[in-house]
Write an enzyme that holds these catalytic residues in place. Structure first.
Site: not given
Lengths: 413, 129
Positions: A126, A204, A207, A230, A370
């Site tokens: 991202h 990261d 998600q 999220k 993104c």
């Protein structure tokens, strides 16, 4: 093979007030949880209760309200840390995952990365896990290198080994789950190999944290970033889990109130972890809201959330094959994927696909998500993307499939 | 019939007029809408201060490509100094479909590119909003 009559593993839609909403008299089909999740009643109520009954600035007030607010915020931190397998003192609240990654790029990167060094990221990141490293490398003269993404949307550990063997990699940063491809990356292997080569790792987890059990302690990265909104929580709050030895040696990121121990005319000393990295008044209500979100997810059990989304993705992959002209991007099976499916529909631009299915109240995203470098790698200007949350069920997939068929009819393809 | 994707919009999308390259050309510009990945370039041939021929090229959603095709038929024959005076409302009216706020830039991309080529002003018509 699964059938349409099979019940969902989770049946929690009634916990989410937004699904009471009707647009043109019809229900919402929300398939954009990779962009942001919907919020359960308990999260909305926790924020409401905080503002109605407990609002005060935290940490220094001695009166009852200030004590309550502090306990609520710091209690949320304890539960958020436990949710992800982290420790309370090394769980830093940020504004979002982007800020968490920037914190590392500035406070760790500016001290430890220089000319002749390399930062290694992947083509599937991202923008939030690309641009901070571009800025770091531009400023320090380090080289930014990428691990390739295969046609099936995967990384190669052999290439990782080859990159690490060059001996100049100071940091490896990688998404746990791709927000475009859905690929679940082998982060334990990546972290282990990077660590053996002396490189610091940042994962990261934006998600992953909402979708699967995370144990930052067992996984072992130096930094793990994710975001609240999220994960059924409010916007405006993100999380950085960091390795204590690194956090203790790092300079602060932002300066201001709360992050100091003493301030003199010329110099200051820093507060303990985690507050050293939390300058200014904290996002108290947002922290309380995120605490309620992880309580809710813990109640569902993350193993069940993962099983639910895997089942739904499997069903969606199966049904998308029925639609002529659909090309699914990324790994072939639900086992290798999180709850994200990017696809193209032949003859209709993704933007038009998203617009057309919206007539059936089906909310999907179209664009570069993104991840412009990944779009270039895949050779597409944009994709359409459907993504899932615990509140989705097979009827949502069926609605998408029906809406795609109608879209094809409008375009005569 | 669909309100937005009317027959003539889809016809212009599938069989765009004045599309391709034009060599040699007198003016050119290229631009994109980063939000959705729509891309559009233009080659323009000029004689006596007027646009005598033009070709758009690029890729994008039906609205961006059809809008370029429909507008191209207006641009041909237009005095160059009139292009800078065209605004978003002119284009939206020309398209004859309800353009929502989220699709506005798709529709306006061709005018942005035309103004870029003829005046050097690469800003969005009416701020794109």
């Amino acid at each position: 093979m699964a059938t349409a009559a099979a019940p969902s593993i989770l049946d929690v839609r009634a916990d989410f007030p937004i699904f009471g909403r009707r647009i043109d008299g019809r229900p919402l089909v929300y398939l954009d949880s990779a962009a942001t999740s919907q919020k359960p009643e308990s999260v909305i109520a926790a924020i409401d209760d905080y503002y109605r009954r407990h609002n005060a600035n935290i940490h220094r007030g001695v009166y009852t309200l200030a004590q309550e607010a502090t306990e609520m915020f710091e209690g949320a931190r304890e539960r958020v840390a436990a949710f992800a397998g982290g420790q309370t003192e090394t769980t830093i609240f940020t504004r979002n995952a982007t800020e968490a990654i920037n914190l590392v790029a500035y406070a760790w990167g500016r001290e430890h990365v220089g000319p002749g060094d390399a930062v290694l990221i992947t083509q599937m990141e991202h923008h939030s896990n690309i641009v901070p490293w571009q800025l770091l490398c531009e400023e320090t003269g380090a080289e930014l290198r990428y691990l390739d993404v295969s046609d099936e949307g995967k990384l190669s550990l052999e290439q990782l080994d080859a990159e690490l063997a060059r001996g100049d990699v100071k940091l490896v940063a990688c998404a746990h789950i791709s927000n475009v491809l859905g690929t679940i990356n082998p982060v334990a292997e990546i972290v282990g190999r990077a660590r053996s080569a002396g490189a610091v790792t940042l994962i990261d987890g934006s998600q992953a944290a909402p979708q699967m059990p995370i144990d930052v302690g067992a996984l072992g990265p130096d930094f793990y970033a994710w975001t609240g909104h999220k994960a059924l929580g409010p916007t405006g709050i993100g999380v950085l889990h960091g390795r204590r030895e690194l956090l203790e040696r790092m300079r602060p990121f932002l300066g201001g109130g709360d992050m100091i121990r003493t301030v003199d005319f010329q110099r200051s000393t820093w507060n303990d972890l985690p507050w050293k990295f939390e300058a200014g008044t904290s996002m108290v209500a947002e922290g309380v809201g995120l605490g309620a979100a992880v309580d809710y997810l813990t109640g569902l059990q993350m193993e069940s959330v993962r099983a639910h989304e895997r089942e739904l993705v499997g069903y969606a992959l199966e049904r998308l094959r029925e639609v002529a002209g659909v090309r699914v991007i990324g790994p072939r099976t639900a086992e290798e994927r999180g709850g994200v499916i990017s696809f193209e529909l032949e003859g209709i631009h993704p933007h038009d696909v998203a617009d057309l299915v919206n007539r059936e109240n089906v909310c999907i995203r179209a664009g570069h998500h993104c991840a412009m470098p990944l779009m270039r790698r895949l050779g597409v200007p944009a994709t359409a993307r459907a993504s899932f949350g615990p509140y989705n069920d097979r009827s949502d997939v069926d609605a998408l499939i029906g809406a795609l068929a109608q879209a094809r009819q409008v375009f005569g393809v | 019939m669909d309100d937005l994707y009317r027959d003539y919009i889809l016809d212009h999308y599938k069989r765009p007029r004045n599309f391709g390259e034009l060599e040699p050309h007198d003016l050119e510009a290229h631009d994109h809408n980063p939000l959705c990945g729509d891309e559009l370039g233009v080659h323009i041939r000029v004689a006596d201060g007027k646009i005598v021929e033009l070709r758009f090229h690029g890729q994008g959603c039906a609205i961006s490509q059809a809008a370029a095709s429909i507008a191209s038929e207006e641009y041909v024959g237009m005095p160059l100094d009139e292009v800078g005076g065209l605004d978003g409302e002119w284009l939206i009216e020309l398209l004859g479909i309800p353009i929502s706020a989220t699709r506005r830039r798709c529709a306006l991309l061709n005018l942005k590119v035309m103004r870029g080529a003829t005046t050097g002003d690469a800003s969005w018509p009416n701020g794109g909003g």
